[in-house]
Write an enzyme that holds these catalytic residues in place. Structure first.
Site, short mmCIF file in Angstrom:
data_model
loop_
_atom_site.label_atom_id
_atom_site.label_comp_id
_atom_site.label_asym_id
_atom_site.label_seq_id
_atom_site.Cartn_x
_atom_site.Cartn_y
_atom_site.Cartn_z
N ASP A 1 -6.71 4.01 12.85
CA ASP A 1 -5.38 4.55 12.61
C ASP A 1 -5.41 5.86 11.82
OD1 ASP A 1 -4.06 2.63 14.07
OD2 ASP A 1 -3.89 1.24 12.39
N ASP B 1 0.81 -1.22 0.00
CA ASP B 1 0.00 0.00 0.00
C ASP B 1 0.84 1.27 0.00
OD1 ASP B 1 -2.46 -1.25 -0.04
OD2 ASP B 1 -2.66 -1.28 2.15
N SER C 1 -4.07 -8.50 7.70
CA SER C 1 -3.50 -7.16 7.86
C SER C 1 -2.81 -7.14 9.21
CB SER C 1 -4.62 -6.11 7.80
OG SER C 1 -4.13 -4.89 8.31
N ARG D 1 0.77 5.27 17.14
CA ARG D 1 0.30 6.27 16.17
C ARG D 1 0.63 7.72 16.53
NH1 ARG D 1 0.95 2.23 13.18
NH2 ARG D 1 -0.84 0.95 12.62
N1 ARG Z 1 -7.87 -2.56 15.99
C1 ARG Z 1 -6.60 -2.12 16.45
C2 ARG Z 1 -6.59 -0.65 16.70
O1 ARG Z 1 -7.43 0.03 16.21
C3 ARG Z 1 -5.48 -2.59 15.59
C4 ARG Z 1 -5.16 -1.80 14.38
C5 ARG Z 1 -4.12 -2.48 13.59
N2 ARG Z 1 -3.76 -1.78 12.40
C6 ARG Z 1 -3.56 -2.39 11.22
N3 ARG Z 1 -3.23 -1.64 10.25
N4 ARG Z 1 -3.71 -3.68 11.05
O2 ARG Z 1 -5.77 -0.17 17.42
#
Ligand code: ARG
Length: 413
Positions: A124, A16, A175, A95
């Site tokens: 995210d 990506d 993912s 993040r």
């Molecule tokens: N659901 C989790 C969160 O919002 C994990 C996010 C993981 N990110 C990813 N790009 N797979 O913190």
């Protein structure tokens, strides 16, 4: 398309964000990449090279592990932060840190925007954009994956046409987001909550049922709420977390499988593996029960829930989060001591602890010799403690009849 200036892209090296480099260039930007090392196990030199080869005009790779531990992981450990009581926020915590360095590189490079590879369905995107703009409100935020119309197949074709290496064998069916505090696994077969997570979803933990038949007991030393030694050996934060990931992961500790309520309104099935985080959170919570007063523990627990929510929804730089940090820091002044944890078949269980600031008093608790508790005082205490209930029930009696008409008194016919 006319030249739009520089953009700083949060770059993982995956499909990506690699395609995003080209896409942003097509939109008229010069692309600078920023790759944060937060302890994910990837070849960072190769990532940098790939960014430049793909067309970035500059590529930053920043070792942010220390800052991640000190300013993000430890504060959240002091807060026992677990979203919905279950998710230790491993992805969420990285993040705001990534945002901080996106904004920093943007400043250094004179960029007009930042970009990230998040989709439009997760937290995210929210975290990165809210945090980046908290630090620099002038930066525009671009989310190529959210905006472009590519299907997965079209994206792969586009990558191939532009000479981006897409090793399909390396493409995970999930993912994944990974750092020192844990690994998040989403998508694919996991989207059906009836499906048990396949073993190929995991990397840091063994299947609990395949874990050693011998238990292992470890000792974690805390100073003011922060772990400073493992089995008596003093270690820095990074070393300690990595060591714990290994030892606890080998016993299958730290697997989490949950239905999570996303900020964007729907439920999703999330799988995590966080061996060090789960072990440390267990140990830390236990040590607090030994060293903190009851009312402090009760109120702290409510604020812990709030703190976890703030981290989850991207409010890391909010004034409330800042104030809560001060509160939690204050509570941790006496959270020092040693916790013994048994690791066995997927479980981390606290089996012993001691602290110089323990407020557990053996002479008050004991039923044996040396009992210093004033038993006689209990009589008057109960009289007054029960007075409001007694008074109320004199005016409003509880109907005291057997709840089952078939109730039999044993021994009576
Ligand atoms: N659901 C989790 C969160 O919002 C994990 C996010 C993981 N990110 C990813 N790009 N797979 O913190």
């Amino acid at each position: 398309m006319g030249y739009k200036g520089k953009v700083v892209l949060a770059y993982s090296g995956g499909l990506d964000t690699s395609v995003a480099i080209l896409w942003l260039k097509e939109q008229g930007y010069d692309v600078v990449t920023m790759t944060a090392d937060v302890g994910q196990a990837v070849d960072l030199a190769a990532t940098k090279e790939k960014a430049l080869k793909t067309g970035a005009c500059n590529a930053y790779v920043m070792d942010l592990r220390e800052e991640f531990v000190e300013n993000f992981v430890w504060p959240s450990l002091k807060a026992n932060a677990m979203y919905q009581g279950t998710y230790p926020l491993n992805s969420a915590l990285s993040r705001p840190l990534i945002s901080k360095y996106l904004a920093w590189v943007a400043e250094v490079e004179g960029a007009v925007a930042v970009a990230h590879g998040c989709t439009g369905k997760g937290q995210d995107q929210v975290r990165i954009e809210v945090c980046t703009n908290a630090l620099n409100p002038d930066l525009a935020c671009i989310a190529p994956v959210r905006d472009w119309q590519f299907t997965r197949e079209a994206e792969i074709d586009f990558a191939a046409e532009h000479g981006i290496e897409v090793s399909l064998t390396k493409q995970s069916p999930y993912s994944i987001d990974e750092n020192m505090w844990g690994r998040s696994i989403e998508c694919g077969v996991l989207e059906d909550p009836w499906n048990e997570p396949p073993s190929d979803a995991f990397k840091l933990t063994v299947d609990p049922w395949k874990a050693p038949d011998e238990m292992e007991t470890i000792e974690i030393t805390f100073e003011k709420g922060i772990p400073v030694a493992l089995n008596g050996k003093t270690m820095g934060g990074i070393e300690l977390i990595l060591a714990l990931n290994k030892v606890a992961g080998a016993h299958g500790v730290g697997r989490i499988d949950m239905i999570e309520d996303r900020l964007v309104g729907f439920k999703s099935r999330e799988v995590y593996e966080c061996p060090a985080a789960i072990t440390l959170l267990q140990a830390h919570k236990a040590l607090e029960t030994l060293t903190l007063s009851k009312d402090l523990l009760t109120t702290k627990k409510e604020l812990e829930t709030k703190y976890a929510e703030l981290a989850y929804v991207g409010y890391w730089f909010s004034p409330l989060k800042e104030a809560l940090d001060v509160f939690f820091d204050h509570t941790q002044k006496c959270v020092s001591g040693i916790v013994r944890v048994r690791l066995f078949k997927g479980q981390a269980v606290v089996v012993g602890m001691k602290s110089a600031s323990s407020i557990y008093k053996h002479n008050l608790a004991t039923y044996s010799e040396g009992d210093a508790f004033d038993h006689k005082a209990a009589v008057g205490f109960i009289k007054i403690w029960g007075l409001p209930i007694k008074t109320w029930r004199q005016a409003h009696p509880v109907e005291n009849v057997p709840s089952s008409p078939n109730l039999k008194v044993v021994g009576e016919e």
